[in-house]
Design an enzyme around this catalytic site. Structure first.
Site, short mmCIF file in Angstrom:
data_model
loop_
_atom_site.label_atom_id
_atom_site.label_comp_id
_atom_site.label_asym_id
_atom_site.label_seq_id
_atom_site.Cartn_x
_atom_site.Cartn_y
_atom_site.Cartn_z
N PHE A 179 0.86 -1.19 0.00
CA PHE A 179 0.00 0.00 0.00
C PHE A 179 0.89 1.23 0.00
O PHE A 179 1.64 1.48 0.94
CB PHE A 179 -0.95 0.05 1.20
CG PHE A 179 -1.84 1.26 1.13
CD1 PHE A 179 -3.00 1.24 0.37
CD2 PHE A 179 -1.49 2.46 1.76
CE1 PHE A 179 -3.79 2.37 0.24
CE2 PHE A 179 -2.27 3.59 1.63
CZ PHE A 179 -3.43 3.54 0.87
N ASP A 266 9.27 3.12 2.13
CA ASP A 266 8.04 3.87 2.41
C ASP A 266 7.73 3.72 3.89
O ASP A 266 7.17 2.73 4.33
CB ASP A 266 6.89 3.34 1.55
CG ASP A 266 5.58 4.10 1.82
OD1 ASP A 266 5.53 4.87 2.80
OD2 ASP A 266 4.62 3.91 1.06
N LYS A 307 2.21 11.18 7.20
CA LYS A 307 1.40 10.94 8.42
C LYS A 307 1.95 11.64 9.67
O LYS A 307 1.79 12.83 9.82
CB LYS A 307 1.21 9.44 8.61
CG LYS A 307 0.38 8.84 7.46
CD LYS A 307 -0.24 7.51 7.74
CE LYS A 307 -1.25 7.16 6.66
NZ LYS A 307 -0.87 6.04 5.80
C1 LIG Z 1 -1.01 6.10 4.29
C2 LIG Z 1 0.09 5.58 3.49
C3 LIG Z 1 0.43 6.17 2.26
C4 LIG Z 1 -0.39 7.26 1.62
O1 LIG Z 1 -0.47 8.40 2.38
P1 LIG Z 1 -1.62 9.48 2.05
O2 LIG Z 1 -1.27 10.65 2.91
O3 LIG Z 1 -2.91 8.83 2.45
O4 LIG Z 1 -1.57 9.76 0.61
C5 LIG Z 1 1.54 5.69 1.59
N1 LIG Z 1 2.26 4.67 2.09
C6 LIG Z 1 1.95 4.07 3.26
C7 LIG Z 1 2.82 2.96 3.77
C8 LIG Z 1 0.85 4.49 3.99
O5 LIG Z 1 0.53 3.88 5.13
#
Ligand SMILES: *Cc1c(COP(=O)(O)O)cnc(C)c1O
Length: 459
Positions: A179, A266, A307
């Site tokens: 994700f 990520d 986040k």
């Molecule tokens: C939430 C998330 C995203 C995307 O972030 P948004 O601010 O919702 O676009 C990307 N990678 C990971 C691992 C995430 O948990």
């Protein structure tokens, strides 16, 4: 005469008293109307969203209107433990006073210049974050998905200009069940049919391999000089909190190095103390957690954050890399009107200071161990929960029922009724990720709520 005057005085007094009375009741009525009549009920708020909002989410039926620390309140005044923390954006707790005060102060001073002009906050933030995470440079964006897009673009440009791959031939390895967000390019390499179907045509240039499988990575790298990056979540959060095997990241990084391929982490969800370390990959960070030294560092070539970098008060994301990589980006190559705005910069610095000053990595590490050991005691006796997995305060339980059953959803409804908010992720898995400022007593209270609720679902 005297009597008459006295009577008049009396009448005037009565008159004044009754006017005061009327004013009092009028004000009470206005206040009542404001406090009660204009306050939507939960059902009204839900109905409005259903009627006027696109149906791109399926939220748990609870309507919140206040948050403080580890708690949130619904519009009827019921208090809950937040056990999701906005997907780990609110690691520092709701409305952390230090972050809010930084935001309010900056909002009253200067909010947006765009990058057409300099502002006096961005450079300070970039220096702070680079030193905090141990990189040469930072590129600021707003959302996680934008930061992932940014990392992909940097990686591709590096592939052509530094590694020397032929134009349009660069490939990036990604993992199944990843994700990384919701943009067109990102969903192009998702294997979630709900996120992907009917959004084609898809962006090319990605190779998908199994997560936590070094052989698969090696095969994908071998004899393919066009591979330029490996994009990976240190723990797959959204997929259901899948923690890879002990040395997966270290060995994956070594394989990438051997093939001159960028290791792109990520850490939008795993980063900023969530897993009991400042970063799940750690790197050369300023993490105070002594336990860190037990696990080897894996320094990503490109680090993606989002986040919790703002404590959940403002959309901020960032991509960090060293000069040899980041310098491929030249004026005009990439940008965002709001990326690196002064409010974002002020908020992010305050949010990172809170993580450091309140030793949130350490707390997440200790409370995470306690949480899993307490829940494991219960799971030994349970036929409704198969297992708990996770690191720090990023955990999930796997419900012992079919993937398609709604048991996990029903458990979350019951948890809500018992004062704790969590949400199922894919299949029958419930993610547990409270704010990292939680204390031990609160955590044990939550363990109690969770086990008491789960017991009702025993078969
Ligand atoms: C939430 C998330 C995203 C995307 O972030 P948004 O601010 O919702 O676009 C990307 N990678 C990971 C691992 C995430 O948990």
């Amino acid at each position: 005469m005297v009597i008459l005057l006295a009577k008049r005085g009396l009448i005037r007094n009565v008159y004044i008293i009754s006017m005061v009375n009327i004013a009092f009741w009028a004000l009470t009525l206005i206040y009542f109307k404001m406090a009660v009549l204009d306050q939507l009920t939960s059902q009204q708020a839900i109905d409005l969203e259903n009627k006027y909002g696109a149906h791109n989410y399926h939220p748990l039926p609870v309507v919140l209107n206040r948050g403080e620390g580890v708690y949130v309140w619904d519009v009827e005044g019921k208090k809950y433990y937040d056990f999701l923390s906005a997907y780990s954006a609110v690691n520092q707790g709701h409305c952390h006073p230090k972050i809010i005060s930084a935001m309010v102060h900056q909002a009253q001073t200067l909010t947006l210049t765009s990058r057409a002009f300099h502002n006096d906050m961005l450079g300070k933030f970039e220096k702070f974050a680079c030193e905090f995470f141990g990189f040469d440079k930072l590129l600021p964006m707003n959302t996680g998905a934008e930061a992932v897009e940014t990392a992909i673009k940097i990686c591709r440009k590096w592939a052509y200009e530094v590694k020397g791959i032929d134009e349009n031939e660069a490939q990036i390895i990604v993992c199944e069940n990843n994700f990384h967000g919701r943009t067109t390019t990102i969903i192009s390499f998702s294997n979630d049919p709900v996120a992907r179907k009917n959004f084609g045509p898809y962006t090319k240039g990605f190779i998908k391999i199994e997560y936590d499988n070094l052989r698969a990575l090696e095969n994908a790298l071998k004899n393919n000089p066009n591979v330029s990056g490996f994009l990976v979540e240190p723990i797959q959060g959204e997929a259901g909190v899948y923690v890879p095997s002990e040395n997966y990241l270290t060995k994956a990084k070594a394989l990438c190095e051997a093939h001159n391929v960028l290791f792109i982490a990520d850490e939008v969800q795993t980063g900023i103390a969530r897993t009991g370390r400042l970063l799940a990959t750690c790197g050369h960070c300023s993490c105070e957690n002594k336990n860190c030294s037990n696990t080897p560092d894996v320094k990503p070539d490109i680090l993606i954050l989002g986040k919790a970098i703002s404590g959940g008060v403002y959309p901020v994301s960032a991509v960090l890399a060293n000069d040899a990589i980041m310098n491929v980006i030249k004026p005009g190559n990439h940008g965002s009107t709001f990326g690196g705005n002064p409010v974002a910069a002020a908020v992010a610095m305050a949010a990172l200071e809170v993580v450091r000053d309140e030793k949130l990595a350490q707390n997440a590490f200790e409370l995470g161990n306690l949480f899993r050991s307490e829940l494991n005691k219960y799971i030994k006796t349970s036929n409704i929960v198969q297992l708990i997995r996770g690191k720090g305060l990023l955990n999930a339980i796997v419900i012992n029922d079919g993937e398609e059953s709604d048991t996990a959803w029903n458990i979350c409804l019951a948890l809500r009724d018992n004062g704790l908010l969590a949400k199922p992720t894919h299949g029958n898995i419930i993610r547990f990720a409270p704010p990292l400022i939680m204390d031990k007593e609160q955590l044990l209270d939550c363990v109690n709520i969770i086990t008491k609720t789960l017991k009702k679902f025993e078969k």
